[in-house]
Design an enzyme around this catalytic site. Structure first.
Site, PDB file in Angstrom:
ATOM      1  N   GLU A  29       0.839  -1.193   0.000  1.00 30.53           N
ATOM      2  CA  GLU A  29       0.000   0.000   0.000  1.00 30.53           C
ATOM      3  C   GLU A  29       0.885   1.256   0.000  1.00 30.53           C
ATOM      4  O   GLU A  29       0.636   2.222  -0.713  1.00 30.53           O
ATOM      5  CB  GLU A  29      -0.906  -0.041   1.239  1.00 30.53           C
ATOM      6  CG  GLU A  29      -1.804   1.164   1.430  1.00 30.53           C
ATOM      7  CD  GLU A  29      -2.943   1.219   0.431  1.00 30.53           C
ATOM      8  OE1 GLU A  29      -3.248   0.174  -0.179  1.00 30.53           O
ATOM      9  OE2 GLU A  29      -3.501   2.312   0.245  1.00 30.53           O
ATOM     10  N   TYR A  30       1.949   1.202   0.790  1.00 27.32           N
ATOM     11  CA  TYR A  30       2.894   2.325   0.842  1.00 27.32           C
ATOM     12  C   TYR A  30       3.524   2.550  -0.540  1.00 27.32           C
ATOM     13  O   TYR A  30       3.597   3.670  -1.028  1.00 27.32           O
ATOM     14  CB  TYR A  30       3.972   2.035   1.881  1.00 27.32           C
ATOM     15  CG  TYR A  30       5.047   3.095   1.958  1.00 27.32           C
ATOM     16  CD1 TYR A  30       4.890   4.215   2.763  1.00 27.32           C
ATOM     17  CD2 TYR A  30       6.222   2.976   1.211  1.00 27.32           C
ATOM     18  CE1 TYR A  30       5.871   5.194   2.827  1.00 27.32           C
ATOM     19  CE2 TYR A  30       7.201   3.951   1.269  1.00 27.32           C
ATOM     20  CZ  TYR A  30       7.023   5.061   2.075  1.00 27.32           C
ATOM     21  OH  TYR A  30       7.996   6.029   2.128  1.00 27.32           O
TER      22      TYR A  30
ATOM     23  N   SER B 231      18.742   5.243  -0.973  1.00 29.07           N
ATOM     24  CA  SER B 231      17.715   4.221  -1.064  1.00 29.07           C
ATOM     25  C   SER B 231      17.825   3.585  -2.454  1.00 29.07           C
ATOM     26  O   SER B 231      18.767   3.872  -3.186  1.00 29.07           O
ATOM     27  CB  SER B 231      16.365   4.892  -0.861  1.00 29.07           C
ATOM     28  OG  SER B 231      15.370   3.929  -0.892  1.00 29.07           O
ATOM     29  N   LEU B 232      16.877   2.744  -2.802  1.00 26.91           N
ATOM     30  CA  LEU B 232      16.904   2.111  -4.119  1.00 26.91           C
ATOM     31  C   LEU B 232      15.598   2.396  -4.835  1.00 26.91           C
ATOM     32  O   LEU B 232      14.547   2.475  -4.210  1.00 26.91           O
ATOM     33  CB  LEU B 232      17.032   0.591  -3.972  1.00 26.91           C
ATOM     34  CG  LEU B 232      18.375   0.017  -3.534  1.00 26.91           C
ATOM     35  CD1 LEU B 232      18.211  -1.461  -3.212  1.00 26.91           C
ATOM     36  CD2 LEU B 232      19.409   0.211  -4.627  1.00 26.91           C
TER      37      LEU B 232
ATOM     38  N   LYS C 135      17.210  -9.030  -1.599  1.00 30.38           N
ATOM     39  CA  LYS C 135      16.940  -7.792  -0.869  1.00 30.38           C
ATOM     40  C   LYS C 135      16.364  -8.181   0.475  1.00 30.38           C
ATOM     41  O   LYS C 135      15.229  -8.638   0.570  1.00 30.38           O
ATOM     42  CB  LYS C 135      15.949  -6.930  -1.640  1.00 30.38           C
ATOM     43  CG  LYS C 135      15.679  -5.590  -0.973  1.00 30.38           C
ATOM     44  CD  LYS C 135      14.853  -4.698  -1.885  1.00 30.38           C
ATOM     45  CE  LYS C 135      14.764  -3.274  -1.357  1.00 30.38           C
ATOM     46  NZ  LYS C 135      14.177  -3.144  -0.046  1.00 30.38           N
TER      47      LYS C 135
ATOM     48  N   ARG D 251      20.256   4.473   9.378  1.00 32.35           N
ATOM     49  CA  ARG D 251      20.314   5.306   8.189  1.00 32.35           C
ATOM     50  C   ARG D 251      19.718   6.691   8.450  1.00 32.35           C
ATOM     51  O   ARG D 251      20.171   7.685   7.903  1.00 32.35           O
ATOM     52  CB  ARG D 251      19.564   4.616   7.050  1.00 32.35           C
ATOM     53  CG  ARG D 251      19.641   5.380   5.754  1.00 32.35           C
ATOM     54  CD  ARG D 251      19.018   4.608   4.627  1.00 32.35           C
ATOM     55  NE  ARG D 251      17.590   4.410   4.840  1.00 32.35           N
ATOM     56  CZ  ARG D 251      16.779   3.853   3.959  1.00 32.35           C
ATOM     57  NH1 ARG D 251      17.257   3.422   2.813  1.00 32.35           N
ATOM     58  NH2 ARG D 251      15.505   3.703   4.223  1.00 32.35           N
TER      59      ARG D 251
ATOM     60  N   LYS E 183      22.874  -4.789  -9.241  1.00 33.34           N
ATOM     61  CA  LYS E 183      23.815  -3.672  -9.159  1.00 33.34           C
ATOM     62  C   LYS E 183      24.830  -3.812 -10.279  1.00 33.34           C
ATOM     63  O   LYS E 183      25.334  -4.921 -10.512  1.00 33.34           O
ATOM     64  CB  LYS E 183      24.572  -3.700  -7.831  1.00 33.34           C
ATOM     65  CG  LYS E 183      23.678  -3.580  -6.622  1.00 33.34           C
ATOM     66  CD  LYS E 183      24.464  -3.781  -5.336  1.00 33.34           C
ATOM     67  CE  LYS E 183      23.497  -3.717  -4.165  1.00 33.34           C
ATOM     68  NZ  LYS E 183      24.128  -4.074  -2.901  1.00 33.34           N
TER      69      LYS E 183
ATOM     70  N   CYS F 183     -25.147 -24.168  18.298  1.00 33.02           N
ATOM     71  CA  CYS F 183     -24.626 -24.569  17.000  1.00 33.02           C
ATOM     72  C   CYS F 183     -25.476 -23.943  15.895  1.00 33.02           C
ATOM     73  O   CYS F 183     -26.701 -24.091  15.906  1.00 33.02           O
ATOM     74  CB  CYS F 183     -24.647 -26.097  16.882  1.00 33.02           C
ATOM     75  SG  CYS F 183     -24.272 -26.674  15.214  1.00 33.02           S
TER      76      CYS F 183
ATOM     77  N   CYS G 246     -27.432 -27.071  14.063  1.00 35.49           N
ATOM     78  CA  CYS G 246     -28.458 -27.907  14.695  1.00 35.49           C
ATOM     79  C   CYS G 246     -29.033 -27.294  15.958  1.00 35.49           C
ATOM     80  O   CYS G 246     -29.980 -27.836  16.533  1.00 35.49           O
ATOM     81  CB  CYS G 246     -27.905 -29.296  14.993  1.00 35.49           C
ATOM     82  SG  CYS G 246     -26.750 -29.323  16.374  1.00 35.49           S
TER      83      CYS G 246
HETATM   84  S1  IVH Z   1      22.121  -1.587  -1.800  1.00 38.56           S
HETATM   85  C1  IVH Z   1      22.940   2.795  -2.751  1.00 38.56           C
HETATM   86  N1  IVH Z   1      21.589  -4.134  -1.428  1.00 38.56           N
HETATM   87  O1  IVH Z   1      16.932  -1.816   0.855  1.00 38.56           O
HETATM   88  C2  IVH Z   1      22.538   1.374  -2.606  1.00 38.56           C
HETATM   89  N2  IVH Z   1      20.296  -2.514  -0.284  1.00 38.56           N
HETATM   90  O2  IVH Z   1      14.930  -0.120  -0.361  1.00 38.56           O
HETATM   91  C3  IVH Z   1      21.850   1.118  -1.339  1.00 38.56           C
HETATM   92  N3  IVH Z   1      18.589  -3.464   1.194  1.00 38.56           N
HETATM   93  O3  IVH Z   1      18.432   1.224   1.726  1.00 38.56           O
HETATM   94  C4  IVH Z   1      21.564  -0.194  -0.904  1.00 38.56           C
HETATM   95  N4  IVH Z   1      19.052  -5.582   0.809  1.00 38.56           N
HETATM   96  O4  IVH Z   1      18.665  -0.799   3.369  1.00 38.56           O
HETATM   97  C5  IVH Z   1      21.266  -2.871  -1.121  1.00 38.56           C
HETATM   98  N5  IVH Z   1      21.223  -6.421  -1.123  1.00 38.56           N
HETATM   99  C6  IVH Z   1      20.922  -5.162  -0.845  1.00 38.56           C
HETATM  100  C7  IVH Z   1      19.892  -4.837   0.057  1.00 38.56           C
HETATM  101  C8  IVH Z   1      19.599  -3.492   0.306  1.00 38.56           C
HETATM  102  C9  IVH Z   1      18.295  -4.727   1.484  1.00 38.56           C
HETATM  103  C10 IVH Z   1      17.911  -2.293   1.755  1.00 38.56           C
HETATM  104  C11 IVH Z   1      18.826  -1.122   2.037  1.00 38.56           C
HETATM  105  C12 IVH Z   1      18.310  -0.022   1.153  1.00 38.56           C
HETATM  106  C13 IVH Z   1      16.885  -0.411   0.978  1.00 38.56           C
HETATM  107  C14 IVH Z   1      16.271   0.214  -0.242  1.00 38.56           C
END
Ligand code: IVH
Length: 680
Positions: free
Chosen positions: A46-47, A93-94, A126, A147, A301, A419, A422
């Site tokens: 949802e987020y 973040s990603l 992840k 973080r 990556k 019930c 019955c």
């Molecule tokens: S790389 C700049 N690798 O997911 C790259 N993050 O939704 C930053 N996370 O902030 C992170 N597993 O806390 C990376 N294999 C993984 C990860 C991972 C979990 C977390 C991480 C990141 C968040 C983003």
């Protein structure tokens, strides 16, 4: 703000402005619940939807973009209760991809920007945990921080030091003078289950998922609490480092980290191009439930650090990486109604009907609620917004109610006192979690379930006797108990709805065939409480014939392997009921038969029920030989001494086991004593 999340967007910029404002307020609210309070109100899916809606509005209407929008920020501001820590380099973040198409778009952007045909990626799971930054100076761990908002985090050094897998000192070669190591602190699934089991025992609040539990455990002012939680960490990157050149590929950096004693991401793999990424995703998705930790997707990556630098960043995420998320395992929906189902043994199982919702790729409309305790603990009410979870092949369940969205005027659900089928009284025996209808064979629901069980595949396996037929047989009072099945004639069956002459003849023939059966099947089919297939087989094997089982008391029944006092009592009670005996006699009269089982004479086991423990070294026998000989006489040989141990055999140089045996006053025997015993 949560009440307004359903509002739909319209195309008019005026409304867009309002919606953008509303989305930002909502997302900030949920960021605070998630990152600061460790108590999210809505499922991640949802987020993610709110975030995507805001992102797409900001893209379509750049005039509304703002630097302080949550789409450009990471996490949330750190909590005041911890000292603030400025990260040497920001923690990002990603970006997320929710489909293969979005991964393909990512790969295309990367190739275009690098002007190459094929890219080498690292793929890794992840993990769903909490991002942390560890600072090592001269190989010593000097600081650990959350973080936070990416630039400033919370100082949780004392807590980090309690996490066993995080080294205080880096070992090995090439340790830089200073390095920031980034990773994820998480709770393995097993640790999470144990932690919740303990919390439940103590009547404390349980955590909705391992991520919340990990975050709550780490952000404690008292590190002793953190120390009790089985936390672990994996590393997924480095921030700044000084002196000590790092390898040129991310996969080699990970290797280096593990040489220093840090745990890299497990399952990490170098893959090539889009195809390599997707194949990895599918492989991990298939193995997801077998992994020891919770994951919500995989991360790709670009492997070359030089290429990473060429690609750079956009606002809060790198261009060289993307998270490919799995379909959500948790979704939100509403409870339409709550009711109970009556099972074969009269057990009432509450269940909820839901507004249909797609979870993990399947539409869920019904969930069972196990029993009254479960229902009361979760306090699920009609009209509630609930979070439904469906993980892998596990049956969907309600993990919790979103209390903030409970409409006014709801009341807790109570299991009915009568019930619903019955009308008989519902009884809940003391200490039992399950409420039961007391109507027994008077209750059509129990009768139907009993007949279906009798005819089921592992019981008498009567083909064609399914729910539709049994409903009619019970409703027209044609079958009052399972023996009546054998009185059905083809003509009578053919007179029922949806029954042609052919199917009536088939059912009749299946009934005749079912008469030749086996004792274990028969014992299972008659529906003794708690007697499943394996208990039925054990009973048959031990006693060999029905007459003996019928007359055996509950004490003797417990001699059968795996039959304890409760099951033994159920068996005895069953065979003391005149109507059960009557049904069995009718079944036998109808021609049900089986070959009795020859029972092998019980082995000579004079030491049966006795537990021995061996310690020290024996002269004439090895410990293994002594163990074999004792076991051949029926004894159990344990590895540690407890109050349940009957005898300790002590040879030369006995260990602490002997002391313990003396403390507990357990019989102690030397080698000569053992030999004499074996001989006698
Ligand atoms: S790389 C700049 N690798 O997911 C790259 N993050 O939704 C930053 N996370 O902030 C992170 N597993 O806390 C990376 N294999 C993984 C990860 C991972 C979990 C977390 C991480 C990141 C968040 C983003």
């Amino acid at each position: 703000p949560s009440q307004t999340y359903m509002t739909k967007i319209s195309k008019l910029p005026d409304n867009v402005a309002a919606r953008v404002k509303e989305l930002r307020a909502l997302i900030n609210y949920h960021n605070n619940r998630y990152h600061v309070l460790d108590d999210p109100e809505i499922p991640d899916a949802e987020y993610d939807r709110l975030m995507r809606e805001l992102q797409s509005l900001e893209e379509r209407y750049p005039e509304f973009a703002a630097t302080d929008s949550p789409t450009r920020q990471v996490g949330a501001h750190p909590l005041k209760k911890f000292a603030a820590v400025n990260h040497e380099t920001p923690m990002l973040s990603l970006a997320n991809a929710f489909s293969e198409q979005e991964v393909a778009d990512f790969d295309r952007r990367v190739r275009e920007k690098l002007v190459v045909d094929n890219v080498e990626y690292v793929a890794e799971p992840k993990l769903d945990g909490l991002a942390v930054n560890l600072l090592y100076i001269d190989g010593k761990l000097v600081r650990g921080a959350t973080r936070g908002d990416g630039a400033t985090g919370e100082d949780i050094t004392q807590n980090i030091r309690t996490i066993a897998p995080i080294p205080q000192l880096l070992k090995g070669k090439h340790v830089p003078r200073m390095i920031e190591v980034r990773g994820e602190v998480y709770l393995p699934k097993k640790g999470f289950a144990e932690m919740n089991a303990r919390a439940l025992e103590r009547g404390e609040k349980i955590f909705a998922n391992p991520r919340n539990a990990a975050a709550g455990s780490l952000r404690q002012l008292d590190p002793r609490i953190t120390a009790q939680r089985p936390l672990a960490m994996i590393c997924h990157g480095v921030g700044r480092s000084e002196d000590g050149s790092l390898p040129a590929r991310y996969s080699d950096i990970s290797q280096r980290l593990s040489e220093w004693g840090l745990q890299g991401t497990p399952e990490q793999k170098v893959v090539h191009g889009l195809d390599g990424c997707i194949a990895y995703y599918q492989d991990i998705a298939a193995r997801r439930s077998a992994l020891a930790y919770e994951i919500d997707g995989v991360v790709y990556k670009v492997n070359s650090i030089e290429q990473q630098q060429q690609l750079g960043f956009v606002s809060r995420a790198p261009r060289w990486a993307i998270a490919h998320k799995f379909p959500a395992q948790e979704e939100m929906t509403r409870v339409v109604s709550i009711g109970v189902q009556v099972g074969r043994t009269g057990a009432l199982t509450p269940g909820a009907r839901l507004e249909p919702v797609s979870v993990g790729g399947v539409t869920v409309t019904n969930v069972t609620l196990h029993n009254q305790d479960d229902l009361e603990r979760k306090d699920i009410r009609v009209g509630d917004t609930v979070i439904v979870r469906r993980a892998g092949d596990v049956i969907p369940e309600i993990v919790g109610v979103v209390l903030e969205r409970r409409p006014p005027g709801t009341t807790p659900y109570r299991i009915p006192a009568q019930c619903p089928v019955c009308g008989s009284d519902v009884i809940r025996a003391e200490g039992e979690a399950i409420a039961r209808c007391s109507g027994a064979l008077f209750c059509p629901a129990q009768r139907k379930e009993g007949i279906l069980h009798f005819a089921s595949r592992h019981a008498l396996d009567i083909e064609g006797v399914g729910e539709k037929l049994v409903d009619q047989l019970v409703e027209h009072d044609l079958v009052k108990n399972v023996a009546d099945l054998y009185l059905l004639t083809p003509e009578l069956l053919a007179g029922l709805e949806r029954m042609g002459e052919k199917s009536a003849a088939n059912v009749h023939a299946a009934l005749q065939r079912s008469k030749q059966t086996t004792l274990p099947r028969f014992l299972y089919a008659i529906g003794i409480r708690e007697v499943g297939q394996s208990t039925a087989a054990a009973l048959a094997k031990y006693f060999g014939n029905l007459e003996i089982i019928k007359q055996t008391d509950k004490e003797t029944l417990q001699n059968v392997p795996d039959i304890g006092p409760i099951v033994a009592a159920h068996i005895e009670t069953f065979f003391r009921q005149p109507h059960n005996i009557e049904v069995i006699e009718k079944l036998l009269a109808a021609g049900i038969r089986w070959a009795d089982i020859k029972i092998e004479p019980a082995p000579h086991a004079p030491l049966k029920g006795k537990t021995f423990v061996l310690t020290g070294s024996l002269e004439t026998l090895s410990r293994e030989q002594a163990k074999e000989k004792l076991e051949a006489l029926g004894a159990k040989v344990g590895s540690s001494v407890s109050a349940k141990t009957h005898c300790v055999v002590a040879g030369a140089d006995p260990g602490s086991k002997l002391d313990k045996a003396q403390q507990l006053g357990i019989e102690i025997m030397d080698e000569a004593g053992l030999l004499a015993l074996l001989k006698s």
